[in-house]
Design a protein around this motif. Sequence first.
Motif, PDB file in Angstrom:
ATOM      1  N   MET A  96      -2.097 -10.218  -0.968  1.00  0.00           N
ATOM      2  CA  MET A  96      -2.476  -8.824  -0.766  1.00  0.00           C
ATOM      3  C   MET A  96      -1.473  -8.108   0.131  1.00  0.00           C
ATOM      4  SD  MET A  96      -6.632  -9.190  -0.596  1.00  0.00           S
ATOM      5  CE  MET A  96      -6.954  -7.452  -0.835  1.00  0.00           C
ATOM      6  N   VAL A  97      -1.029  -8.781   1.179  1.00  0.00           N
ATOM      7  CA  VAL A  97      -0.021  -8.181   2.057  1.00  0.00           C
ATOM      8  C   VAL A  97       1.251  -7.896   1.257  1.00  0.00           C
ATOM      9  CG1 VAL A  97       1.535  -8.645   3.993  1.00  0.00           C
ATOM     10  CG2 VAL A  97      -0.891  -9.225   4.173  1.00  0.00           C
ATOM     11  N   TRP A  99       1.591  -7.414  -1.999  1.00  0.00           N
ATOM     12  CA  TRP A  99       1.400  -6.301  -2.930  1.00  0.00           C
ATOM     13  C   TRP A  99       1.429  -4.964  -2.180  1.00  0.00           C
ATOM     14  CZ3 TRP A  99      -2.043  -2.296  -3.869  1.00  0.00           C
ATOM     15  CH2 TRP A  99      -1.971  -1.708  -5.134  1.00  0.00           C
ATOM     16  N   GLY A 100       0.805  -4.929  -1.024  1.00  0.00           N
ATOM     17  CA  GLY A 100       0.837  -3.720  -0.211  1.00  0.00           C
ATOM     18  C   GLY A 100       2.264  -3.356   0.196  1.00  0.00           C
ATOM     19  N   ASP A 101       3.026  -4.364   0.602  1.00  0.00           N
ATOM     20  CA  ASP A 101       4.436  -4.120   0.949  1.00  0.00           C
ATOM     21  C   ASP A 101       5.189  -3.531  -0.240  1.00  0.00           C
ATOM     22  OD1 ASP A 101       4.453  -4.982   3.578  1.00  0.00           O
ATOM     23  OD2 ASP A 101       4.989  -7.047   3.084  1.00  0.00           O
TER      24      ASP A 101
ATOM     25  N   THR B  16      -3.898  -2.513   0.833  1.00  0.00           N
ATOM     26  CA  THR B  16      -4.352  -3.185  -0.385  1.00  0.00           C
ATOM     27  C   THR B  16      -5.876  -3.178  -0.454  1.00  0.00           C
ATOM     28  OG1 THR B  16      -2.385  -4.547  -0.374  1.00  0.00           O
ATOM     29  CG2 THR B  16      -4.217  -5.312  -1.722  1.00  0.00           C
ATOM     30  N   ILE B  92      -2.819 -11.835  -6.723  1.00  0.00           N
ATOM     31  CA  ILE B  92      -4.035 -11.719  -5.909  1.00  0.00           C
ATOM     32  C   ILE B  92      -5.223 -12.295  -6.674  1.00  0.00           C
ATOM     33  CG2 ILE B  92      -5.653 -10.096  -4.830  1.00  0.00           C
ATOM     34  CD1 ILE B  92      -3.279  -8.219  -4.341  1.00  0.00           C
TER      35      ILE B  92
END
Lengths: 155, 155
Positions: A96-97, A99-101, B16, B92
């Motif tokens: 998740m981190v 993907w956020g990045d 996210t 994810i």
Amino acid sequence: MKWDTLDEEPCSLSRTVAVVGDRWTLLILRECFLRVRRFEGFQSSLQITRHLLSERLKKLVRFGILRRVPYSEAPKRYEYILTQKGLDLYPIIMAMVHWGDAHMGDERGRPLLHEHKTCGKQFDPVMVCSECGEVLHAKQVHVHPGPGRKEAVAG
Amino acid sequence: MKWDTLDEEPCSLSRTVAVVGDRWTLLILRECFLRVRRFEGFQSSLQITRHLLSERLKKLVRFGILRRVPYSEAPKRYEYILTQKGLDLYPIIMAMVHWGDAHMGDERGRPLLHEHKTCGKQFDPVMVCSECGEVLHAKQVHVHPGPGRKEAVAG
DNA sequence: TTTGACAGTTCTATTTTAGAACTATAGCCT
DNA sequence: AGGCTATAGTTCTAAAATAGAACTGTCAAA
């Protein structure tokens, strides 16, 4: 949907969502991975209401993600420590981190950088196949129903 | 917490969570990866209320995870297709499926098996370091504040 | 002309969450 | 002794989100 029995659905994703699929739980777990262990620590860094924090911690203990360990006898005080089951959530958090990045960034750049102590480099987490080691892509994966299911349901 | 601005927090996990951190969104995305594309398809397989489904699809389109593509002109009908940003959520989902397999299983065995077309084998997803290829563990990762942040906050 | 499929919207009732105040135990300071 | 602080909660009311069902609109096929 009956959220109270979601953890018994014949779908591993549903079962995981039953545990971490709400607004607060993942943020609480983030704090756990940052070594926060006490009620006041979670509360002050997350600004979560005390009531909900109490509920979520109970739920995480019930599911075996956290262990409630006494650290003071009088008055009785406890801290919340990740179990192995909880530590195993790390790939979810990291996915998740990452993907956020990759997709939710702004002009300021990444909020955090991750260094792999083993090799000493700044890295990104990558998901690979346990058998051949190649990077995984959705289109290269075929789903079969397993023994716990008749027809296919989850990705 | 102001859930409406969570996607602007200086933390990639929060950003996210702003997108997938509710009860329904991950289940909707599971269906997307199983090639479900239409309103009635999501509704009937998930038993989600039509109201919420409508809201969640709008949100996913707004965040650029799904594209609303017309497939019929009269009457106007649309289907919802994963964008690249959406496809990139795959790790994810797979991380969550794998954790569910490992920790939330019952005596019936796994609901689903995954075959990697590239190598032909049944596999598990594994998260590795992009630099050295080693399997990642929480304790081997050190977190530094990046340009988008002053002090460290997320794991 | 009536039925059915599809993609929603609208409405009320229930459940969850937010926000603030309150309880309880005990150490420390004066 | 009396009051302050720290910690870990619980309890209350108001606001927001979700569930559940019914309703709308478009068009094709019978």
